[in-house]
Write a protein that holds these residues in place. Structure first.
Motif, PDB file in Angstrom:
ATOM      1  N   SER A  19       0.833  -1.207   0.000  1.00  0.00           N
ATOM      2  CA  SER A  19       0.000   0.000   0.000  1.00  0.00           C
ATOM      3  C   SER A  19       0.867   1.257   0.000  1.00  0.00           C
ATOM      4  O   SER A  19       0.535   2.258  -0.633  1.00  0.00           O
ATOM      5  CB  SER A  19      -0.933   0.003   1.219  1.00  0.00           C
ATOM      6  OG  SER A  19      -0.193  -0.015   2.426  1.00  0.00           O
ATOM      7  N   ILE A  20       2.013   1.185   0.688  1.00  0.00           N
ATOM      8  CA  ILE A  20       2.946   2.316   0.681  1.00  0.00           C
ATOM      9  C   ILE A  20       3.492   2.536  -0.723  1.00  0.00           C
ATOM     10  O   ILE A  20       3.629   3.676  -1.195  1.00  0.00           O
ATOM     11  CB  ILE A  20       4.094   2.073   1.686  1.00  0.00           C
ATOM     12  CG1 ILE A  20       3.556   2.024   3.111  1.00  0.00           C
ATOM     13  CG2 ILE A  20       5.160   3.159   1.559  1.00  0.00           C
ATOM     14  CD1 ILE A  20       4.593   1.708   4.154  1.00  0.00           C
ATOM     15  N   ARG A  22       2.003   1.777  -3.548  1.00  0.00           N
ATOM     16  CA  ARG A  22       0.959   2.376  -4.399  1.00  0.00           C
ATOM     17  C   ARG A  22       0.747   3.850  -4.071  1.00  0.00           C
ATOM     18  O   ARG A  22       0.472   4.658  -4.961  1.00  0.00           O
ATOM     19  CB  ARG A  22      -0.350   1.593  -4.243  1.00  0.00           C
ATOM     20  CG  ARG A  22      -0.426   0.364  -5.156  1.00  0.00           C
ATOM     21  CD  ARG A  22      -1.608  -0.513  -4.836  1.00  0.00           C
ATOM     22  NE  ARG A  22      -1.356  -1.278  -3.626  1.00  0.00           N
ATOM     23  CZ  ARG A  22      -2.300  -1.733  -2.810  1.00  0.00           C
ATOM     24  NH1 ARG A  22      -3.573  -1.451  -3.062  1.00  0.00           N
ATOM     25  NH2 ARG A  22      -1.998  -2.437  -1.758  1.00  0.00           N
ATOM     26  N   LYS A  23       0.894   4.206  -2.796  1.00  0.00           N
ATOM     27  CA  LYS A  23       0.796   5.626  -2.432  1.00  0.00           C
ATOM     28  C   LYS A  23       1.934   6.424  -3.063  1.00  0.00           C
ATOM     29  O   LYS A  23       1.735   7.558  -3.504  1.00  0.00           O
ATOM     30  CB  LYS A  23       0.824   5.776  -0.907  1.00  0.00           C
ATOM     31  CG  LYS A  23      -0.461   5.329  -0.223  1.00  0.00           C
ATOM     32  CD  LYS A  23      -0.364   5.475   1.287  1.00  0.00           C
ATOM     33  CE  LYS A  23      -1.658   5.006   1.963  1.00  0.00           C
ATOM     34  NZ  LYS A  23      -1.566   5.111   3.447  1.00  0.00           N
ATOM     35  N   VAL A  26       1.063   6.948  -6.693  1.00  0.00           N
ATOM     36  CA  VAL A  26       0.098   8.038  -6.821  1.00  0.00           C
ATOM     37  C   VAL A  26       0.798   9.388  -6.674  1.00  0.00           C
ATOM     38  O   VAL A  26       0.541  10.324  -7.447  1.00  0.00           O
ATOM     39  CB  VAL A  26      -1.029   7.904  -5.773  1.00  0.00           C
ATOM     40  CG1 VAL A  26      -1.915   9.148  -5.774  1.00  0.00           C
ATOM     41  CG2 VAL A  26      -1.870   6.668  -6.056  1.00  0.00           C
ATOM     42  N   ALA A  27       1.697   9.490  -5.700  1.00  0.00           N
ATOM     43  CA  ALA A  27       2.386  10.758  -5.443  1.00  0.00           C
ATOM     44  C   ALA A  27       3.320  11.141  -6.592  1.00  0.00           C
ATOM     45  O   ALA A  27       3.322  12.283  -7.058  1.00  0.00           O
ATOM     46  CB  ALA A  27       3.170  10.676  -4.140  1.00  0.00           C
ATOM     47  N   HIS A  84      -1.591   6.339 -12.153  1.00  0.00           N
ATOM     48  CA  HIS A  84      -2.190   7.199 -11.124  1.00  0.00           C
ATOM     49  C   HIS A  84      -3.617   6.750 -10.819  1.00  0.00           C
ATOM     50  O   HIS A  84      -3.989   6.590  -9.651  1.00  0.00           O
ATOM     51  CB  HIS A  84      -2.190   8.643 -11.620  1.00  0.00           C
ATOM     52  CG  HIS A  84      -2.589   9.641 -10.581  1.00  0.00           C
ATOM     53  ND1 HIS A  84      -1.725  10.102  -9.609  1.00  0.00           N
ATOM     54  CD2 HIS A  84      -3.777  10.270 -10.356  1.00  0.00           C
ATOM     55  CE1 HIS A  84      -2.347  10.962  -8.830  1.00  0.00           C
ATOM     56  NE2 HIS A  84      -3.599  11.082  -9.248  1.00  0.00           N
ATOM     57  N   THR A  88      -4.847   4.673  -7.450  1.00  0.00           N
ATOM     58  CA  THR A  88      -5.857   5.353  -6.627  1.00  0.00           C
ATOM     59  C   THR A  88      -7.068   4.459  -6.417  1.00  0.00           C
ATOM     60  O   THR A  88      -7.590   4.346  -5.293  1.00  0.00           O
ATOM     61  CB  THR A  88      -6.289   6.669  -7.293  1.00  0.00           C
ATOM     62  OG1 THR A  88      -5.140   7.520  -7.443  1.00  0.00           O
ATOM     63  CG2 THR A  88      -7.325   7.381  -6.448  1.00  0.00           C
ATOM     64  N   LEU A  91      -6.156   1.597  -3.997  1.00  0.00           N
ATOM     65  CA  LEU A  91      -6.095   2.050  -2.608  1.00  0.00           C
ATOM     66  C   LEU A  91      -7.479   2.339  -2.055  1.00  0.00           C
ATOM     67  O   LEU A  91      -7.776   2.030  -0.894  1.00  0.00           O
ATOM     68  CB  LEU A  91      -5.228   3.312  -2.520  1.00  0.00           C
ATOM     69  CG  LEU A  91      -3.715   3.101  -2.679  1.00  0.00           C
ATOM     70  CD1 LEU A  91      -3.009   4.441  -2.855  1.00  0.00           C
ATOM     71  CD2 LEU A  91      -3.136   2.360  -1.470  1.00  0.00           C
ATOM     72  N   ASN A  95      -9.099   0.505   1.165  1.00  0.00           N
ATOM     73  CA  ASN A  95      -9.576   1.261   2.323  1.00  0.00           C
ATOM     74  C   ASN A  95     -11.043   0.998   2.595  1.00  0.00           C
ATOM     75  O   ASN A  95     -11.466   0.903   3.754  1.00  0.00           O
ATOM     76  CB  ASN A  95      -9.356   2.764   2.102  1.00  0.00           C
ATOM     77  CG  ASN A  95      -7.888   3.134   2.085  1.00  0.00           C
ATOM     78  OD1 ASN A  95      -7.052   2.420   2.632  1.00  0.00           O
ATOM     79  ND2 ASN A  95      -7.554   4.248   1.443  1.00  0.00           N
ATOM     80  N   ALA A 193      -1.776  15.864  -0.392  1.00  0.00           N
ATOM     81  CA  ALA A 193      -1.522  14.433  -0.168  1.00  0.00           C
ATOM     82  C   ALA A 193      -0.175  14.015  -0.746  1.00  0.00           C
ATOM     83  O   ALA A 193       0.515  13.168  -0.168  1.00  0.00           O
ATOM     84  CB  ALA A 193      -2.651  13.612  -0.806  1.00  0.00           C
ATOM     85  N   THR A 197       2.755  12.140   1.332  1.00  0.00           N
ATOM     86  CA  THR A 197       3.308  10.835   0.964  1.00  0.00           C
ATOM     87  C   THR A 197       4.815  10.894   0.764  1.00  0.00           C
ATOM     88  O   THR A 197       5.543   9.966   1.132  1.00  0.00           O
ATOM     89  CB  THR A 197       2.643  10.325  -0.330  1.00  0.00           C
ATOM     90  OG1 THR A 197       1.224  10.224  -0.118  1.00  0.00           O
ATOM     91  CG2 THR A 197       3.177   8.960  -0.716  1.00  0.00           C
TER      92      THR A 197
END
Length: 238
Positions: A19-20, A22-23, A26-27, A84, A88, A91, A95, A193, A197
């Motif tokens: 998950s980190i 994928r974040k 995204v960033a 992206h 998103t 994630l 969540n 965000a 991140t």
């Protein structure tokens, strides 16, 4: 799965499974898109300088690296957008699954916000497709209608006139304004965000990051919408 087995996976797969990771995707892709928007706006604002300056800019883009530059940029942006959006969505689903057992008002409110983001995201995607068809593929602007001579007497596409004609349609401008409003709303939250991140947002720097994010979104918004409004309302270029 033990560490030895995990190490045999390609690094992209290992990043995606985290998950980190994928974040971070995204960033980083978000940063690419944010920088693209700034550059795209800077180029678009040349429409105010005049036909020759704007057409010189358009010609430079299409002849950079013997025509390969614009395709490298397009493919790079397409890859950034795909990763992206995919990261998103992944994630968001993760969540949502983690919250399924918590049926309280905050969760319901979050679900409503997620649905709103989905619809706004789809609207932006529809706009991007329309914008590409409108000004890049030029389905509404056959080349023979927009041929211009440059200062050396050579033929070239009159991109400046195409933009003026394209934003002379009130429905096109309305769709553009809606899409820009949604896009810059995303930007305002997304840039914050992104800083978070990438580890660039702390308790001390949070006010500055928030102000920077909102300020950037406002500048991008005002810059982009000024062009169609100037053409439609103030008859710029006509």
């Amino acid at each position: 799965m033990n560490a030895a087995a995990a190490s045999t996976y390609p690094i992209v797969t290992r990043v995606w499974k985290s998950s980190i990771g994928r974040k971070l995707i995204v960033a980083i892709t978000g940063l690419v898109l944010v920088l693209f928007l700034a550059g795209h706006l800077a180029g678009n604002l040349l429409v105010y300088v005049g036909r020759e300056a704007f057409n010189d800019y358009a010609q430079f883009l299409h002849h950079f690296l013997h025509g390969a530059g614009v395709w490298i940029a397009r493919i790079g942006l397409l890859v950034a957008v795909v990763f992206h959006v995919a990261a998103t969505i992944s994630l968001t689903r993760e969540n949502r699954a983690a919250r399924e057992s918590y049926a309280h008002p905050a969760t319901i409110q979050t679900t409503k916000s997620s649905k709103l983001m989905i619809w706004s995201g789809l609207t932006i995607l529809a706009f991007v497709i329309f914008h590409l068809l409108h000004f890049t593929v030029r389905v509404s602007f056959p080349a023979e209608r927009y041929v211009d001579h440059d200062k050396f007497g050579e033929l070239r596409f009159d991109a400046w006139r195409m933009v003026i004609d394209g934003f002379s349609n009130p429905l096109v401008v309305l769709f553009y304004l809606i899409a820009m409003t949604l896009l810059c709303s995303h930007l305002s939250h997304g840039v914050q965000a992104m800083f978070q991140t990438l580890g660039l947002r702390s308790k001390k720097s949070a006010p500055m990051v928030n102000a920077l994010s909102k300020g950037y979104a406002v500048l991008i918004y005002l810059g982009f919408i000024s062009i169609p409004l100037a053409i439609l309302i103030f008859k710029f270029g006509r």
